[in-house]
Design a protein around this motif. Sequence first.
Motif, PDB file in Angstrom:
ATOM      1  N   LEU A  71      19.565 119.552   1.119  1.00 29.99           N
ATOM      2  CA  LEU A  71      20.331 118.396   0.297  1.00 29.99           C
ATOM      3  C   LEU A  71      19.585 116.983   0.049  1.00 29.99           C
ATOM      4  O   LEU A  71      18.454 116.301   1.456  1.00 29.99           O
ATOM      5  CB  LEU A  71      21.327 117.715   0.855  1.00 29.99           C
ATOM      6  CG  LEU A  71      22.796 119.169   0.474  1.00 29.99           C
ATOM      7  CD1 LEU A  71      23.905 119.671   1.671  1.00 29.99           C
ATOM      8  CD2 LEU A  71      23.233 119.577  -1.087  1.00 29.99           C
ATOM      9  N   ALA A  72      19.978 115.674  -0.496  1.00 27.73           N
ATOM     10  CA  ALA A  72      18.093 114.579  -0.562  1.00 27.73           C
ATOM     11  C   ALA A  72      18.951 114.374   0.516  1.00 27.73           C
ATOM     12  O   ALA A  72      17.865 113.101   1.060  1.00 27.73           O
ATOM     13  CB  ALA A  72      18.412 114.553  -1.794  1.00 27.73           C
ATOM     14  N   ARG A  73      19.924 113.701   0.753  1.00 23.48           N
ATOM     15  CA  ARG A  73      20.299 112.701   1.386  1.00 23.48           C
ATOM     16  C   ARG A  73      21.221 112.683   2.022  1.00 23.48           C
ATOM     17  O   ARG A  73      22.924 113.166   1.694  1.00 23.48           O
ATOM     18  CB  ARG A  73      20.528 111.436   0.669  1.00 23.48           C
ATOM     19  CG  ARG A  73      20.914 110.513   1.014  1.00 23.48           C
ATOM     20  CD  ARG A  73      20.470 108.842   0.321  1.00 23.48           C
ATOM     21  NE  ARG A  73      20.691 107.399   1.365  1.00 23.48           N
ATOM     22  CZ  ARG A  73      21.299 106.737   0.988  1.00 23.48           C
ATOM     23  NH1 ARG A  73      22.160 106.828  -0.180  1.00 23.48           N
ATOM     24  NH2 ARG A  73      21.813 105.524   1.495  1.00 23.48           N
ATOM     25  N   SER A 138      26.969 107.812  -2.508  1.00 26.36           N
ATOM     26  CA  SER A 138      25.457 108.097  -3.077  1.00 26.36           C
ATOM     27  C   SER A 138      24.976 109.012  -2.129  1.00 26.36           C
ATOM     28  O   SER A 138      23.304 109.576  -2.182  1.00 26.36           O
ATOM     29  CB  SER A 138      24.301 106.429  -2.639  1.00 26.36           C
ATOM     30  OG  SER A 138      24.556 106.755  -1.247  1.00 26.36           O
ATOM     31  N   TYR A 139      25.852 109.498  -0.817  1.00 33.42           N
ATOM     32  CA  TYR A 139      25.238 111.289   0.073  1.00 33.42           C
ATOM     33  C   TYR A 139      25.697 112.416  -0.759  1.00 33.42           C
ATOM     34  O   TYR A 139      26.376 112.502  -1.528  1.00 33.42           O
ATOM     35  CB  TYR A 139      25.799 111.321   0.905  1.00 33.42           C
ATOM     36  CG  TYR A 139      25.164 109.361   1.918  1.00 33.42           C
ATOM     37  CD1 TYR A 139      24.269 110.081   2.524  1.00 33.42           C
ATOM     38  CD2 TYR A 139      26.225 108.491   2.628  1.00 33.42           C
ATOM     39  CE1 TYR A 139      23.594 108.769   3.784  1.00 33.42           C
ATOM     40  CE2 TYR A 139      25.635 107.444   2.864  1.00 33.42           C
ATOM     41  CZ  TYR A 139      23.640 107.455   3.259  1.00 33.42           C
ATOM     42  OH  TYR A 139      24.267 106.422   4.462  1.00 33.42           O
ATOM     43  N   ASP A 140      24.444 112.959  -0.532  1.00 31.66           N
ATOM     44  CA  ASP A 140      25.224 114.599  -0.831  1.00 31.66           C
ATOM     45  C   ASP A 140      25.573 114.836   0.243  1.00 31.66           C
ATOM     46  O   ASP A 140      26.444 116.176   0.194  1.00 31.66           O
ATOM     47  CB  ASP A 140      23.717 115.196  -1.223  1.00 31.66           C
ATOM     48  CG  ASP A 140      22.417 114.281  -2.028  1.00 31.66           C
ATOM     49  OD1 ASP A 140      23.148 114.792  -3.299  1.00 31.66           O
ATOM     50  OD2 ASP A 140      21.579 113.919  -1.607  1.00 31.66           O
ATOM     51  N   SER A 164      32.415 107.718  -0.143  1.00 32.85           N
ATOM     52  CA  SER A 164      30.752 107.512   0.099  1.00 32.85           C
ATOM     53  C   SER A 164      29.617 108.827  -0.765  1.00 32.85           C
ATOM     54  O   SER A 164      28.482 108.824  -0.271  1.00 32.85           O
ATOM     55  CB  SER A 164      30.013 108.204   2.081  1.00 32.85           C
ATOM     56  OG  SER A 164      30.690 107.168   2.441  1.00 32.85           O
ATOM     57  N   LEU A 165      30.790 110.230  -0.645  1.00 31.49           N
ATOM     58  CA  LEU A 165      29.819 111.463  -1.602  1.00 31.49           C
ATOM     59  C   LEU A 165      29.520 110.670  -3.255  1.00 31.49           C
ATOM     60  O   LEU A 165      29.715 110.999  -3.804  1.00 31.49           O
ATOM     61  CB  LEU A 165      30.539 112.885  -1.534  1.00 31.49           C
ATOM     62  CG  LEU A 165      30.632 113.115   0.307  1.00 31.49           C
ATOM     63  CD1 LEU A 165      31.479 113.968   0.328  1.00 31.49           C
ATOM     64  CD2 LEU A 165      28.834 113.765   0.618  1.00 31.49           C
ATOM     65  N   ARG A 166      29.114 111.617  -3.566  1.00 30.11           N
ATOM     66  CA  ARG A 166      28.133 111.681  -5.098  1.00 30.11           C
ATOM     67  C   ARG A 166      28.974 113.159  -5.626  1.00 30.11           C
ATOM     68  O   ARG A 166      29.773 113.693  -4.396  1.00 30.11           O
ATOM     69  CB  ARG A 166      26.963 111.722  -5.600  1.00 30.11           C
ATOM     70  CG  ARG A 166      26.077 113.039  -5.067  1.00 30.11           C
ATOM     71  CD  ARG A 166      24.847 113.573  -5.589  1.00 30.11           C
ATOM     72  NE  ARG A 166      24.637 115.050  -4.948  1.00 30.11           N
ATOM     73  CZ  ARG A 166      25.248 116.233  -5.775  1.00 30.11           C
ATOM     74  NH1 ARG A 166      26.100 116.513  -6.170  1.00 30.11           N
ATOM     75  NH2 ARG A 166      24.471 117.465  -4.765  1.00 30.11           N
TER      76      ARG A 166
END
Length: 303
Positions: A71-73, A138-140, A164-166
């Motif tokens: 997971l990127a972020r 924006s978070y994964d 906050s999650l994509r």
Amino acid sequence: MEDEATKSEQAGAFWDGWEAWRAAQPPRVRWNESEEIVRHVNARICGRPVDGFNQGLIDLFRERAGSDIPLARAVSVGCGNGGKEMTLLQQGLVQHFDLYDVSRASLDIGVALAAEWGLSERTNFIHGDACAQPADASYDLVFWDNSLHHMFDAHAAVRWSRDSLRPGGWFVMNDFVGADRFQFPTSALLLTRLVRTLLPQRYRANPADPNRPYLPYVRRPTLAEMAYDPSEAADSEAIIPALREIFPDAWIKPTGGTVYHLALNDILTNIPDGSPLLTRLLKLDDLTSFIPHFAVAIARKPM
């Protein structure tokens, strides 16, 4: 009534002294310092008695997330020194973590650890309340490890996590979900009294003063006694209902704790790993895990 900002500052001041306090404690008085209990809890989560605190949840999450890994972020709320989050970085589950905490001292330790472990460029330590930041999808991954029960509004914190999650992002939690402000139910108190009453006195010895055995019961602390940390179990009973409402498809697993955490608190050092007594106590904990105490959860935001 004090506002949440003031309470958050008080909690931060308490946690600033946590590392020094912990270092002064006798060895192996907390359940997560027992390799056997850690393996037992991991087996409850992933079906395998793997070593390492929280490793059962990490392994299960890796299986469930599948091709989403790495997971990127990711973001962690109440990270302490960030050691648990950096485990996810080291094991390749996450590429970068934003790490929030209200304790400056804990964050300073975390910054030093990240440098020592070569993770400085993959960590961003931030002093403050993450949930006070805009939820920008924006978070994964939103990661909670024994910090959600320190939120003053659990429902709002879980909702912030979802927002906050994509789409397709993950929520992972390992936390205390028992009684608010440790006002334990009668069922838990009776169980702890039974355990401590049946233990021979040598197992109830006070590690700090072996000549003064503990009383054979655990009581509810008064609210005045809980003032040391206004965030401790502030809204813990609301965590599971909030999860079920906000993430209806969440996988939630009780992991017990009334015996191995509450009944053995401070006296675990007297009961060695590998002993038949500890094995029996862990079986009793399994049988009584319907009493709310600890739980883990994995959820995914719909695509």
